[in-house]
Design an enzyme around this catalytic site. Structure first.
Site, PDB file in Angstrom:
ATOM      1  N   SER A  14     -31.820 103.390  25.346  1.00  0.00           N
ATOM      2  CA  SER A  14     -32.741 104.577  24.725  1.00  0.00           C
ATOM      3  C   SER A  14     -32.958 105.604  25.577  1.00  0.00           C
ATOM      4  O   SER A  14     -33.346 106.521  25.188  1.00  0.00           O
ATOM      5  CB  SER A  14     -33.650 103.750  24.237  1.00  0.00           C
ATOM      6  OG  SER A  14     -34.381 102.972  25.049  1.00  0.00           O
ATOM      7  N   ARG A  15     -32.857 105.291  26.900  1.00  0.00           N
ATOM      8  CA  ARG A  15     -33.429 106.294  28.020  1.00  0.00           C
ATOM      9  C   ARG A  15     -32.905 105.873  29.432  1.00  0.00           C
ATOM     10  O   ARG A  15     -32.275 104.866  29.521  1.00  0.00           O
ATOM     11  CB  ARG A  15     -35.179 106.206  27.913  1.00  0.00           C
ATOM     12  CG  ARG A  15     -35.739 104.932  28.361  1.00  0.00           C
ATOM     13  CD  ARG A  15     -37.228 105.128  28.013  1.00  0.00           C
ATOM     14  NE  ARG A  15     -37.817 103.913  27.989  1.00  0.00           N
ATOM     15  CZ  ARG A  15     -38.254 103.221  29.030  1.00  0.00           C
ATOM     16  NH1 ARG A  15     -38.270 103.826  30.400  1.00  0.00           N
ATOM     17  NH2 ARG A  15     -38.578 102.093  29.010  1.00  0.00           N
ATOM     18  N   VAL A  64     -33.478  92.047  24.697  1.00  0.00           N
ATOM     19  CA  VAL A  64     -32.555  91.151  25.298  1.00  0.00           C
ATOM     20  C   VAL A  64     -33.223  90.031  25.932  1.00  0.00           C
ATOM     21  O   VAL A  64     -32.263  89.232  26.256  1.00  0.00           O
ATOM     22  CB  VAL A  64     -31.910  92.243  26.708  1.00  0.00           C
ATOM     23  CG1 VAL A  64     -31.231  93.436  25.947  1.00  0.00           C
ATOM     24  CG2 VAL A  64     -33.017  92.749  27.405  1.00  0.00           C
ATOM     25  N   ASN A  90     -27.596  96.418  31.217  1.00  0.00           N
ATOM     26  CA  ASN A  90     -28.345  97.794  31.847  1.00  0.00           C
ATOM     27  C   ASN A  90     -30.011  97.346  31.972  1.00  0.00           C
ATOM     28  O   ASN A  90     -30.849  97.480  32.683  1.00  0.00           O
ATOM     29  CB  ASN A  90     -28.026  98.964  31.446  1.00  0.00           C
ATOM     30  CG  ASN A  90     -29.010  99.963  32.044  1.00  0.00           C
ATOM     31  OD1 ASN A  90     -29.066 100.467  33.057  1.00  0.00           O
ATOM     32  ND2 ASN A  90     -30.037 100.307  31.018  1.00  0.00           N
ATOM     33  N   SER A 142     -29.435  95.873  41.658  1.00  0.00           N
ATOM     34  CA  SER A 142     -30.218  96.812  42.276  1.00  0.00           C
ATOM     35  C   SER A 142     -30.208  96.407  43.811  1.00  0.00           C
ATOM     36  O   SER A 142     -29.954  95.343  44.187  1.00  0.00           O
ATOM     37  CB  SER A 142     -31.945  96.629  41.944  1.00  0.00           C
ATOM     38  OG  SER A 142     -32.361  97.436  43.026  1.00  0.00           O
ATOM     39  N   TYR A 155     -38.746  90.960  40.933  1.00  0.00           N
ATOM     40  CA  TYR A 155     -37.757  91.849  40.698  1.00  0.00           C
ATOM     41  C   TYR A 155     -36.484  91.697  41.554  1.00  0.00           C
ATOM     42  O   TYR A 155     -35.227  91.561  41.214  1.00  0.00           O
ATOM     43  CB  TYR A 155     -38.195  93.138  40.729  1.00  0.00           C
ATOM     44  CG  TYR A 155     -37.248  94.587  40.380  1.00  0.00           C
ATOM     45  CD1 TYR A 155     -36.697  94.712  39.090  1.00  0.00           C
ATOM     46  CD2 TYR A 155     -36.378  95.185  41.679  1.00  0.00           C
ATOM     47  CE1 TYR A 155     -35.880  95.556  38.680  1.00  0.00           C
ATOM     48  CE2 TYR A 155     -35.575  96.221  41.066  1.00  0.00           C
ATOM     49  CZ  TYR A 155     -35.281  96.423  39.855  1.00  0.00           C
ATOM     50  OH  TYR A 155     -34.306  97.533  39.548  1.00  0.00           O
ATOM     51  N   ALA A 157     -35.678  89.031  43.151  1.00  0.00           N
ATOM     52  CA  ALA A 157     -35.052  87.692  42.920  1.00  0.00           C
ATOM     53  C   ALA A 157     -34.285  87.650  41.535  1.00  0.00           C
ATOM     54  O   ALA A 157     -33.110  87.268  41.685  1.00  0.00           O
ATOM     55  CB  ALA A 157     -36.200  86.613  42.464  1.00  0.00           C
ATOM     56  N   LYS A 159     -32.729  90.378  40.533  1.00  0.00           N
ATOM     57  CA  LYS A 159     -31.530  91.492  40.699  1.00  0.00           C
ATOM     58  C   LYS A 159     -30.380  90.562  41.699  1.00  0.00           C
ATOM     59  O   LYS A 159     -29.177  90.701  41.723  1.00  0.00           O
ATOM     60  CB  LYS A 159     -32.024  92.491  41.288  1.00  0.00           C
ATOM     61  CG  LYS A 159     -32.844  93.425  40.164  1.00  0.00           C
ATOM     62  CD  LYS A 159     -31.753  93.850  38.992  1.00  0.00           C
ATOM     63  CE  LYS A 159     -32.376  94.726  37.960  1.00  0.00           C
ATOM     64  NZ  LYS A 159     -31.512  94.958  37.032  1.00  0.00           N
TER      65      LYS A 159
HETATM   66  P1  NAP Z   1     -35.868 102.601  32.542  1.00  0.00           P
HETATM   67  O1  NAP Z   1     -36.000 104.106  32.618  1.00  0.00           O
HETATM   68  O2  NAP Z   1     -37.269 102.041  32.675  1.00  0.00           O
HETATM   69  O3  NAP Z   1     -35.182 102.209  30.978  1.00  0.00           O
HETATM   70  C1  NAP Z   1     -35.614 100.837  30.697  1.00  0.00           C
HETATM   71  C2  NAP Z   1     -34.460 100.597  29.733  1.00  0.00           C
HETATM   72  O4  NAP Z   1     -34.242  99.158  29.206  1.00  0.00           O
HETATM   73  C3  NAP Z   1     -35.002 101.083  28.243  1.00  0.00           C
HETATM   74  O5  NAP Z   1     -33.986 101.776  27.337  1.00  0.00           O
HETATM   75  C4  NAP Z   1     -35.615  99.953  27.585  1.00  0.00           C
HETATM   76  O6  NAP Z   1     -35.864 100.128  26.420  1.00  0.00           O
HETATM   77  C5  NAP Z   1     -34.805  98.819  28.027  1.00  0.00           C
HETATM   78  N1  NAP Z   1     -35.448  97.564  28.042  1.00  0.00           N
HETATM   79  C6  NAP Z   1     -36.397  97.079  29.012  1.00  0.00           C
HETATM   80  N2  NAP Z   1     -36.715  95.862  28.805  1.00  0.00           N
HETATM   81  C7  NAP Z   1     -35.902  95.629  27.449  1.00  0.00           C
HETATM   82  C8  NAP Z   1     -35.898  94.393  26.748  1.00  0.00           C
HETATM   83  N3  NAP Z   1     -36.707  93.050  27.106  1.00  0.00           N
HETATM   84  N4  NAP Z   1     -34.988  94.301  25.629  1.00  0.00           N
HETATM   85  C9  NAP Z   1     -34.286  95.567  25.446  1.00  0.00           C
HETATM   86  N5  NAP Z   1     -34.255  96.541  25.909  1.00  0.00           N
HETATM   87  C10 NAP Z   1     -35.186  96.516  27.058  1.00  0.00           C
HETATM   88  O7  NAP Z   1     -35.255 102.075  33.701  1.00  0.00           O
HETATM   89  P2  NAP Z   1     -33.885 102.562  34.632  1.00  0.00           P
HETATM   90  O8  NAP Z   1     -34.463 103.386  35.646  1.00  0.00           O
HETATM   91  O9  NAP Z   1     -32.989 103.567  33.553  1.00  0.00           O
HETATM   92  O10 NAP Z   1     -33.217 101.237  34.996  1.00  0.00           O
HETATM   93  C11 NAP Z   1     -31.984 100.843  34.199  1.00  0.00           C
HETATM   94  C12 NAP Z   1     -31.312  99.429  35.068  1.00  0.00           C
HETATM   95  O11 NAP Z   1     -31.253  99.852  36.311  1.00  0.00           O
HETATM   96  C13 NAP Z   1     -32.569  98.565  35.202  1.00  0.00           C
HETATM   97  O12 NAP Z   1     -31.828  97.469  35.159  1.00  0.00           O
HETATM   98  C14 NAP Z   1     -33.021  98.632  36.463  1.00  0.00           C
HETATM   99  O13 NAP Z   1     -33.649  97.473  37.171  1.00  0.00           O
HETATM  100  C15 NAP Z   1     -31.839  99.320  37.346  1.00  0.00           C
HETATM  101  N6  NAP Z   1     -32.130  99.924  38.515  1.00  0.00           N
HETATM  102  C16 NAP Z   1     -32.854 101.153  38.524  1.00  0.00           C
HETATM  103  C17 NAP Z   1     -33.039 101.946  39.631  1.00  0.00           C
HETATM  104  C18 NAP Z   1     -33.778 103.182  39.566  1.00  0.00           C
HETATM  105  O14 NAP Z   1     -34.045 103.690  40.771  1.00  0.00           O
HETATM  106  N7  NAP Z   1     -34.159 103.667  38.441  1.00  0.00           N
HETATM  107  C19 NAP Z   1     -32.630 101.467  40.948  1.00  0.00           C
HETATM  108  C20 NAP Z   1     -31.851 100.100  40.789  1.00  0.00           C
HETATM  109  C21 NAP Z   1     -31.455  99.623  39.575  1.00  0.00           C
HETATM  110  P3  NAP Z   1     -37.132 100.395  25.538  1.00  0.00           P
HETATM  111  O15 NAP Z   1     -37.580 101.809  26.388  1.00  0.00           O
HETATM  112  O16 NAP Z   1     -36.555 100.870  23.999  1.00  0.00           O
HETATM  113  O17 NAP Z   1     -37.961  99.529  25.474  1.00  0.00           O
END
Ligand code: NAP
Length: 247
Positions: A14-15, A64, A90, A142, A155, A157, A159
């Site tokens: 969604s984002r 999820v 994701n 991550s 987090y 642990a 990842k």
């Molecule tokens: P984000 O902007 O916070 O978006 C998280 C997404 O996950 C949203 O679409 C949210 O849906 C969904 N979500 C969370 N919990 C959920 C659940 N229980 N069931 C279904 N959907 C769920 O995060 P992001 O930064 O894009 O990160 C995406 C992935 O990349 C994550 O796994 C994160 O750990 C990893 N990551 C991010 C970074 C970074 O710097 N941003 C770095 C390393 C790894 P809703 O909004 O609809 O609730």
């Protein structure tokens, strides 16, 4: 990039990074299942954007971390399309605190959202893909799953376990040619990093060889490659997308 499969589920699209992965894979010609938990409006907005551009998508809402809901979502997709060609696990959350202040539930909730969810998705995808003898999965881990990070025992642990679990799934899927890979993003511009204070962000950037945070699109292109036919001989791998931070 060439894709022999036809559809993909991107959890948490969604984002943030997930939305960019969904947009990118739709542009490469796949039917994308956009998934959300609370952001129905944002998921619909992305779906409408893709439809207006003549790309294929559908929207599905589920948590999820809920096993039954994940099983139900994969069934819905297979009932609609006859198969699930690709999965991107994701969706993820953080709940940062120093370990001495972290309650058991703070730890468990992050493990459920990031690790249990990835297990449910990989298992259900493998069952479906086994039948077709075709499929590929990318799990978004991550950099802190490799390095650890103060304030992120829960987090990191979750990842780190995603990386090792991806290798185990790769071994179980290999007999039928089903590939599982992980990506370890560094700092990416999304809501997850938007809350960082400027001075903390600047200190992180000073340590990144490419001197900037990455974009969701850059993670998305790496994801697309690992799913594509071009990565047909790559499985159990962890691809770092971090601007050189781990060198
Ligand atoms: P984000 O902007 O916070 O978006 C998280 C997404 O996950 C949203 O679409 C949210 O849906 C969904 N979500 C969370 N919990 C959920 C659940 N229980 N069931 C279904 N959907 C769920 O995060 P992001 O930064 O894009 O990160 C995406 C992935 O990349 C994550 O796994 C994160 O750990 C990893 N990551 C991010 C970074 C970074 O710097 N941003 C770095 C390393 C790894 P809703 O909004 O609809 O609730």
């Amino acid at each position: 990039m060439k894709f022999s499969g036809k559809n993909v589920l991107v959890t948490g699209s969604s984002r943030g990074i997930g939305a960019e992965i969904a947009r990118t894979l739709a542009e490469y010609g796949l039917k994308v299942w956009i998934s959300y938990r609370s952001g129905a409006d944002e998921a619909d907005k992305l779906h409408n954007e893709l439809q207006e551009r003549g790309l294929q998508s559908a929207v599905i809402g589920f948590d999820v971390s809920n096993e039954d809901e994940f099983i139900g979502a994969i069934k819905t997709i297979i009932d609609a399309d006859g198969e699930l060609s690709y999965l991107v696990n994701n969706a993820g959350i953080t709940n940062d605190k120093l370990a001495i202040r972290m309650k058991g539930e703070d730890f468990d909730s992050v493990i459920r959202a990031n690790l249990n969810s990835t297990f449910y998705g990989c298992r259900e995808a493998l069952k479906a893909m086994n039948k077709k003898r075709f499929g590929a999965v990318v799990n978004i881990s991550s950099i802190v799953g490799e390095t650890g990070n103060a304030g992120q025992t829960n987090y990191s642990a979750s990842k780190g376990a995603v990386i090792s679990m991806t290798k185990s799934f790769a071994l179980e899927g290999s007999a039928r040619g089903i590939r599982f890979n992980a990506i370890t993003p560094g700092f990416i511009e999304t809501d997850m990093t938007a809350t960082l204070k400027d001075e903390i962000k600047d200190s992180y950037i000073s340590n990144i060889p490419l001197k900037r945070f990455g974009s969701g699109r850059e993670v998305a292109e790496a994801t697309a490659f690992l799913l594509s036919d071009g990565a047909g001989y790559i499985t159990g791998e962890t691809l770092k997308v971090n601007g050189g931070l781990s060198m």
